[in-house]
Motif scaffolding. Structure first.
Motif, PDB file in Angstrom:
ATOM      1  N   UNK A 184      15.727  -6.459  -9.531  1.00  0.00           N
ATOM      2  CA  UNK A 184      14.813  -5.341  -9.271  1.00  0.00           C
ATOM      3  C   UNK A 184      13.432  -5.815  -8.847  1.00  0.00           C
ATOM      4  N   UNK A 185      12.936  -6.857  -9.522  1.00  0.00           N
ATOM      5  CA  UNK A 185      11.590  -7.346  -9.226  1.00  0.00           C
ATOM      6  C   UNK A 185      11.487  -7.838  -7.795  1.00  0.00           C
ATOM      7  N   UNK A 186      12.467  -8.620  -7.377  1.00  0.00           N
ATOM      8  CA  UNK A 186      12.422  -9.179  -6.035  1.00  0.00           C
ATOM      9  C   UNK A 186      12.673  -8.114  -4.975  1.00  0.00           C
ATOM     10  N   UNK A 187      13.616  -7.204  -5.233  1.00  0.00           N
ATOM     11  CA  UNK A 187      13.892  -6.154  -4.261  1.00  0.00           C
ATOM     12  C   UNK A 187      12.657  -5.269  -4.048  1.00  0.00           C
ATOM     13  N   UNK A 188      11.947  -4.970  -5.134  1.00  0.00           N
ATOM     14  CA  UNK A 188      10.718  -4.179  -5.013  1.00  0.00           C
ATOM     15  C   UNK A 188       9.681  -4.938  -4.194  1.00  0.00           C
ATOM     16  N   UNK A 189       9.564  -6.238  -4.433  1.00  0.00           N
ATOM     17  CA  UNK A 189       8.585  -7.038  -3.691  1.00  0.00           C
ATOM     18  C   UNK A 189       8.944  -7.116  -2.212  1.00  0.00           C
ATOM     19  N   UNK A 190      10.231  -7.231  -1.913  1.00  0.00           N
ATOM     20  CA  UNK A 190      10.672  -7.299  -0.516  1.00  0.00           C
ATOM     21  C   UNK A 190      10.400  -5.975   0.189  1.00  0.00           C
ATOM     22  N   UNK A 191      10.701  -4.872  -0.484  1.00  0.00           N
ATOM     23  CA  UNK A 191      10.395  -3.560   0.099  1.00  0.00           C
ATOM     24  C   UNK A 191       8.898  -3.425   0.387  1.00  0.00           C
ATOM     25  N   UNK A 192       8.088  -3.794  -0.606  1.00  0.00           N
ATOM     26  CA  UNK A 192       6.639  -3.697  -0.433  1.00  0.00           C
ATOM     27  C   UNK A 192       6.178  -4.571   0.730  1.00  0.00           C
ATOM     28  N   UNK A 193       6.769  -5.756   0.855  1.00  0.00           N
ATOM     29  CA  UNK A 193       6.392  -6.664   1.942  1.00  0.00           C
ATOM     30  C   UNK A 193       6.701  -6.056   3.307  1.00  0.00           C
ATOM     31  N   UNK A 194       7.893  -5.439   3.430  1.00  0.00           N
ATOM     32  CA  UNK A 194       8.251  -4.837   4.716  1.00  0.00           C
ATOM     33  C   UNK A 194       7.281  -3.716   5.092  1.00  0.00           C
ATOM     34  N   UNK A 195       6.846  -2.942   4.098  1.00  0.00           N
ATOM     35  CA  UNK A 195       5.880  -1.882   4.402  1.00  0.00           C
ATOM     36  C   UNK A 195       4.517  -2.474   4.774  1.00  0.00           C
ATOM     37  N   UNK A 196       4.123  -3.543   4.082  1.00  0.00           N
ATOM     38  CA  UNK A 196       2.860  -4.202   4.422  1.00  0.00           C
ATOM     39  C   UNK A 196       2.928  -4.777   5.831  1.00  0.00           C
ATOM     40  N   UNK A 197       4.059  -5.402   6.172  1.00  0.00           N
ATOM     41  CA  UNK A 197       4.228  -5.947   7.521  1.00  0.00           C
ATOM     42  C   UNK A 197       4.082  -4.854   8.576  1.00  0.00           C
ATOM     43  N   UNK A 198       4.481  -3.629   8.219  1.00  0.00           N
ATOM     44  CA  UNK A 198       4.380  -2.496   9.143  1.00  0.00           C
ATOM     45  C   UNK A 198       3.043  -1.775   9.006  1.00  0.00           C
ATOM     46  N   UNK A 199       2.175  -2.303   8.152  1.00  0.00           N
ATOM     47  CA  UNK A 199       0.851  -1.733   7.931  1.00  0.00           C
ATOM     48  C   UNK A 199       0.943  -0.280   7.464  1.00  0.00           C
ATOM     49  N   UNK A 200       1.861  -0.057   6.517  1.00  0.00           N
ATOM     50  CA  UNK A 200       2.086   1.278   5.953  1.00  0.00           C
ATOM     51  C   UNK A 200       1.833   1.217   4.451  1.00  0.00           C
ATOM     52  N   UNK A 201       1.064   2.162   3.937  1.00  0.00           N
ATOM     53  CA  UNK A 201       0.804   2.241   2.503  1.00  0.00           C
ATOM     54  C   UNK A 201       1.879   3.098   1.841  1.00  0.00           C
ATOM     55  N   UNK A 202       2.492   2.550   0.794  1.00  0.00           N
ATOM     56  CA  UNK A 202       3.534   3.267   0.061  1.00  0.00           C
ATOM     57  C   UNK A 202       3.223   3.138  -1.434  1.00  0.00           C
TER      58      UNK A 202
END
Length: 215
Positions: A146-164
């Protein structure tokens, strides 16, 4: 959807540095092996795991320390001298792979192999190559927790310059397939849908997308 609502495929900036990499139980062993560099048996290490699990990101982090070069098949005829090398998901012809391993040993450099399977499981016919591959230490990158999957999701949104919001990330972790490919796909789909609706990414939007509803 009106033409002016069509989302554009904008460039995505992928952060592949150490700051963007998250260590968790699923990749901790691989990180420990990379930290042992250059103390690898015969100068070779294999990191294996499913597509999108972070192997290439790990390699980029190691590349910054080792100044290694990602090897392309076109470079096999003139292998670089004195350079550390990375073979990322490329299955070379057996003769070329045998030559590459011998080259690394002769140059006393290092080779990082990234693949879906450990080299010892590769189907090869050359006995000498099979022997060399069997001796390569191989470490797995496991499916994400869970920890890593959450971090990966957050990274993809950051890469897209999207705040979630964190609660959206937590919701997605519990709903999507437990894979890095699924995380990347969901981030891309949510980004496009949010642009089409001109709305923020919320739990409701994620639920609509996952259920196939168009509210």
């Amino acid at each position: 959807m009106r033409p002016e609502q069509l989302p554009l495929d904008l460039p995505v900036r992928n952060a592949m540095n150490a700051a963007g990499f998250v260590v968790s139980d699923s990749n901790r062993d691989a990180v420990a092996w990379l930290d042992r560099w250059p103390d690898w048996p015969n100068g070779i290490l294999a990191v294996y795991g499913p597509p999108g699990c972070g192997k290439t990101h790990l390699a980029h982090v190691w590349q910054a320390r080792s100044t290694a070069r990602f090897l392309e098949p076109s470079a096999l005829e003139h292998l670089p001298l004195g350079e550390n090398l990375i073979l990322d998901g490329i299955r070379l012809p057996e003769e070329h792979l045998f030559h590459l391993i011998n080259h690394v040993r002769a140059q006393q450099t290092t080779l990082l192999i990234l693949d879906r399977e450990p080299p010892a499981r590769w189907a090869v016919r050359l006995p000498d190559l099979a022997s060399r591959l069997a001796s390569v230490p191989a470490v797995a990158v496991l499916p994400p927790d869970d920890t890593l999957l959450a971090a990966v999701l957050a990274k993809h949104f950051v890469d897209r310059q999207v705040e979630v919001a964190p609660e959206v990330i937590a919701y997605l972790v519990k709903q999507i397939e437990r894979s890095f490919v699924a995380a990347e796909t969901m981030a891309r789909r949510l980004d496009r849908e949010a642009m089409a609706r001109r709305a923020p990414i919320t739990i409701r939007l994620a639920r609509d997308l996952l259920s196939g509803e168009d509210s």
